[in-house]
Design an enzyme around this catalytic site. Sequence first.
Site, mmCIF file in Angstrom:
data_model
loop_
_atom_site.group_PDB
_atom_site.id
_atom_site.type_symbol
_atom_site.label_atom_id
_atom_site.label_comp_id
_atom_site.label_asym_id
_atom_site.label_seq_id
_atom_site.Cartn_x
_atom_site.Cartn_y
_atom_site.Cartn_z
ATOM 1 N N TYR A 138 0.938 -1.338 0.030
ATOM 2 C CA TYR A 138 0.081 0.124 -0.074
ATOM 3 C C TYR A 138 0.901 1.321 -0.017
ATOM 4 C CZ TYR A 138 -3.528 -3.215 1.402
ATOM 5 O OH TYR A 138 -4.450 -4.585 1.357
ATOM 6 N N ASN B 126 -12.262 -1.972 -4.647
ATOM 7 C CA ASN B 126 -11.867 -2.257 -5.901
ATOM 8 C C ASN B 126 -13.247 -3.135 -6.641
ATOM 9 O OD1 ASN B 126 -11.294 -3.021 -8.826
ATOM 10 N ND2 ASN B 126 -9.483 -4.358 -8.123
ATOM 11 N N CYS C 70 -6.044 -6.236 -7.509
ATOM 12 C CA CYS C 70 -5.565 -5.828 -6.170
ATOM 13 C C CYS C 70 -5.292 -6.724 -5.344
ATOM 14 C CB CYS C 70 -7.126 -5.327 -5.582
ATOM 15 S SG CYS C 70 -8.543 -6.524 -5.672
ATOM 16 N N HIS C 71 -5.083 -8.014 -5.718
ATOM 17 C CA HIS C 71 -4.680 -9.289 -5.218
ATOM 18 C C HIS C 71 -2.963 -9.086 -5.039
ATOM 19 C CE1 HIS C 71 -4.829 -10.497 -9.179
ATOM 20 N NE2 HIS C 71 -3.760 -11.388 -8.934
ATOM 21 N N GLU D 55 -0.223 -17.377 -10.282
ATOM 22 C CA GLU D 55 0.548 -16.193 -10.909
ATOM 23 C C GLU D 55 2.048 -16.725 -10.756
ATOM 24 O OE1 GLU D 55 -0.338 -12.091 -10.465
ATOM 25 O OE2 GLU D 55 -2.494 -12.439 -11.087
#
Length: 161
Positions: free
Chosen positions: A95, A118, A126-127, A153
Amino acid sequence: MYYCYTNTPVGDLLLAGDDDRLSLIGFPKGKMRRDPEPDWIFNEQPFAEACRQLDEYFAGERKAFDLPLHLSGTDFQVQVLEELLRIPYGETTSYGAIAKRIGRPRAMRAVGAANGRNPIPIVIPCHRVIGSGGDLTGFGGGLDTKAALLRLEAEHGDTLL
């Protein structure tokens, strides 16, 4: 507003938007769980491309989404959403780093709040935002979903072009 559902490894996601733009992805559980509003119309056609790209993402074949989006919120929230779109596939940030990148280095909590609102998670990644100590922090679909997306990912990051 139109809506449909698409089946994914993290559950059936609610997609909503108009004829041209995706406005919302809702999780089946967690604080971002959403149900269609009574006046929404079920129609899969506007979401055919979004469903295809989500399928590719979950199959490990897509790094970035190319969809028309309707970003909603305050100017600050939209600025945060636009910055989230710049986080590369398979990478994470904090953040505080997002706050610095948008020129508001003290706005970490506000960035966290905007991140938490979001409306189009996964597509707007946002993850990929984690705590400054590397810990997984809140996620609208639940921390298990956030962990699953980051694992996906990590597993496919080096195999995509």
